[in-house]
Motif scaffolding. Structure first.
Motif, PDB file in Angstrom:
ATOM      1  N   MET A 172       0.842  -1.190   0.000  1.00 40.84           N
ATOM      2  CA  MET A 172       0.000   0.000   0.000  1.00 40.84           C
ATOM      3  C   MET A 172       0.880   1.245   0.000  1.00 40.84           C
ATOM      4  SD  MET A 172      -3.349   0.982   2.266  1.00 40.84           S
ATOM      5  CE  MET A 172      -2.536   1.390   3.797  1.00 40.84           C
ATOM      6  N   ASN A 174       1.222   5.476  -0.115  1.00 42.32           N
ATOM      7  CA  ASN A 174       0.421   6.536   0.486  1.00 42.32           C
ATOM      8  C   ASN A 174       1.011   7.905   0.186  1.00 42.32           C
ATOM      9  OD1 ASN A 174       2.009   7.631   3.035  1.00 42.32           O
ATOM     10  ND2 ASN A 174       2.262   5.391   3.034  1.00 42.32           N
ATOM     11  N   ASN A 175       0.136   8.893   0.213  1.00 42.95           N
ATOM     12  CA  ASN A 175       0.514  10.292   0.067  1.00 42.95           C
ATOM     13  C   ASN A 175       0.646  10.861   1.473  1.00 42.95           C
ATOM     14  OD1 ASN A 175       0.324  13.179  -0.134  1.00 42.95           O
ATOM     15  ND2 ASN A 175      -0.497  12.947  -2.201  1.00 42.95           N
ATOM     16  N   VAL A 179      -2.350  11.650   4.307  1.00 39.71           N
ATOM     17  CA  VAL A 179      -2.386  10.802   5.501  1.00 39.71           C
ATOM     18  C   VAL A 179      -2.322  11.649   6.772  1.00 39.71           C
ATOM     19  CG1 VAL A 179      -0.979   9.164   6.814  1.00 39.71           C
ATOM     20  CG2 VAL A 179      -1.491   8.714   4.413  1.00 39.71           C
ATOM     21  N   LEU A 191       2.482   6.771   7.565  1.00 41.80           N
ATOM     22  CA  LEU A 191       1.189   6.136   7.789  1.00 41.80           C
ATOM     23  C   LEU A 191       1.257   5.213   8.990  1.00 41.80           C
ATOM     24  CD1 LEU A 191      -1.724   5.446   6.856  1.00 41.80           C
ATOM     25  CD2 LEU A 191      -0.726   3.636   5.463  1.00 41.80           C
ATOM     26  N   VAL A 218      -8.984   5.541  -0.979  1.00 43.12           N
ATOM     27  CA  VAL A 218      -8.133   4.393  -1.311  1.00 43.12           C
ATOM     28  C   VAL A 218      -8.147   4.160  -2.810  1.00 43.12           C
ATOM     29  CG1 VAL A 218      -7.797   1.905  -0.968  1.00 43.12           C
ATOM     30  CG2 VAL A 218      -8.590   3.335   0.941  1.00 43.12           C
ATOM     31  N   THR A 295      -4.249   6.709  -0.602  1.00 43.50           N
ATOM     32  CA  THR A 295      -3.430   5.497  -0.634  1.00 43.50           C
ATOM     33  C   THR A 295      -3.683   4.761  -1.937  1.00 43.50           C
ATOM     34  OG1 THR A 295      -5.119   4.150   0.474  1.00 43.50           O
ATOM     35  CG2 THR A 295      -3.482   5.241   1.886  1.00 43.50           C
ATOM     36  N   ALA A 315       5.162   4.202   1.603  1.00 42.31           N
ATOM     37  CA  ALA A 315       4.674   2.850   1.306  1.00 42.31           C
ATOM     38  C   ALA A 315       4.870   1.978   2.529  1.00 42.31           C
ATOM     39  CB  ALA A 315       5.412   2.250   0.114  1.00 42.31           C
TER      40      ALA A 315
END
Length: 452
Positions: A172, A174-175, A179, A191, A218, A295, A315
């Motif tokens: 996964m 992520n930004n 987050v 995250l 998501v 994400t 990530a």
């Protein structure tokens, strides 16, 4: 003929019977008729150079291909008595079919790259040779240097038939900005995996990120990505304690309740708010890279693309949605195709080359792959790689495709499984329908004889 790429680095097979050809085609294609063309290759000779020639086939294109050639060049420079011929062929059914055919003929390359998930279709039929553990140990490569899950998957009948180069998990991304604004970050801005652990908390986290983006929280593009559907299902099914029994000639067995719970969760996720409905991989990636979702579920091999758009992209390993941490993964591994006329000098040189490639894992890690050779992961230079270091623990909880001759990366099995899920994921059928259809497809594979 599909193009192949052959590089020679220096720092007449026997005829196949019609039965051998058919067997090889079925094994390579995962039990279906061959689709696409086979890639030819030609290897320059090292005759007269005084060097021992080692030919290696791989399936790496693009950035991965460039990195592999860099690694091969480094190993060749460190072994001036070896001429390494590196040939890249089209991956998928064409690659695996060609590998099966040349192994059946007994004059294949000295080594080849194979997804470890395809091992069950090759090792039992005598298409591969096991590794000599003592010879590997002499080169500093031992069982202790690999994550247990990866080492175990590389075994068949108590012997090592694949030498893992990496673990490439479904993770996964992520930004970090989204987050943090959604209240899902740790004090250091990453995250918080606890904030997305458990189905309910994960869905709540998705809604919180959707409030930030104004669209969805998501990213997951399941349409027209049957392999992605399978990776998602099998990872979650393993987290939910689901087992399986795939015995040829008998009906397939899954934990129907555990599988149904997985699809109920996925249906809840793909609700238009947590994740978009009816979305393919390109659309999902585009939304993630333009901050329209927080994400993104994808393979770690997408790291270079995401980092180009989001330089600080984060990530993590796959979140623990169900009770047992598990992360779907595969592994690019080296195998030794069966040689009709083994050459001891070439075999010794091959071991040296492969051990050297494992130790060049820091280069391989730059593309996002987790080096299977753990001493590389423990190096300070690897621990400085972000976000690679953050999802490296995925190798410790890796789960692979079920062991069967028809499963694995690039197989028709993954395509059939993904197709069986489509109506359920689109909300056109209940969760149990996907399970029923998957079992039916599994039964079709199990009714076919193993061509190996």
């Amino acid at each position: 003929m599909a193009a192949s790429r052959t590089r020679s680095w220096a720092g007449s097979s026997g005829g196949l019977s019609r039965r051998d050809l058919l067997r090889a085609a079925l094994v390579g294609a995962g039990g279906v008729a061959l689709g696409g063309t086979l890639a030819g290759c030609a290897t320059p000779s090292a005759a007269g150079s005084g060097k021992t020639e080692v030919m290696i086939w791989d399936l790496f294109s693009g950035g991965d291909g460039a990195l592999m050639q860099e690694m091969v060049g480094a190993v060749a420079a460190a072994n001036p008595d070896i001429a390494v011929d590196s040939t890249t062929l089209e991956w998928g059914a064409p690659y695996y079919t060609k590998l099966a055919m040349t192994s059946s003929g007994g004059r294949p390359p000295e080594a080849a790259v194979m997804h470890v998930s395809r091992l069950a279709g090759y090792a039992p039929g005598g298409l591969l040779e096991p590794f000599d553990l003592d010879a590997l140990a002499d080169l500093g490569v031992t069982e202790a240097d690999f994550a247990p899950a990866v080492w175990e998957k590389a075994q068949f009948d108590g012997q090592l038939y694949a030498l893992p180069l990496d673990t490439h998990p479904y993770i996964m991304f992520n930004n970090p900005a989204i987050v943090q604004e959604a209240g899902l970050a740790t004090p250091d801005g990453k995250l918080d995996l606890d904030a997305v652990a458990g189905a309910d908390r994960f869905l709540d986290a998705g809604r919180a990120m959707a409030e930030v983006t104004g669209e969805t929280g998501v990213g997951w593009g399941y349409q027209r990505d049957t392999a992605g559907c399978w990776r998602m299902f099998w990872g979650l099914y393993s987290q939910n304690g689901g087992g399986y029994e795939l015995t040829p000639g008998r009906p397939a067995e899954l934990d129907v309740e555990a599988a149904t719970e997985v699809f109920e969760f996925l249906q809840a996720m793909v609700d238009g708010t947590v994740a978009a409905k009816n979305q393919d991989g390109n659309a999902a990636s585009g939304r993630f890279m333009t901050a329209r979702t927080g994400t993104m579920f994808a393979g770690e091999w997408d790291l270079p693309m995401f980092r180009d758009a989001l330089p600080d992209v984060g990530a993590t390993q796959f979140p623990a949605i169900f009770d047992t941490p598990a992360n779907y993964a595969d592994s690019h591994s080296f195998v030794l195709p069966r040689q009709a006329y083994p050459d001891p000098a070439k075999r010794e040189a091959t071991y040296r080359v492969l051990a050297g490639l494992l130790k060049e894992g820091l280069t391989w890690a730059s593309a996002g792959h987790i080096p299977a050779y753990q001493p590389v992961v423990e190096e300070p230079a690897y621990q400085e790689l972000s976000p690679q270091r953050d999802y490296a623990p995925a190798a410790e909880i890796a789960v692979f495709d079920p062991d069967a001759w028809f499963t694995g990366g690039g197989s028709d099995f993954q395509t059939r499984m993904g197709d069986a899920m489509t109506d359920t994921l689109a909300g056109k059928a209940p969760a149990r329908t996907a399970v029923t259809r998957m079992l039916s497809e599994m039964d079709r594979f199990l009714s076919q004889p193993n061509p190996a």
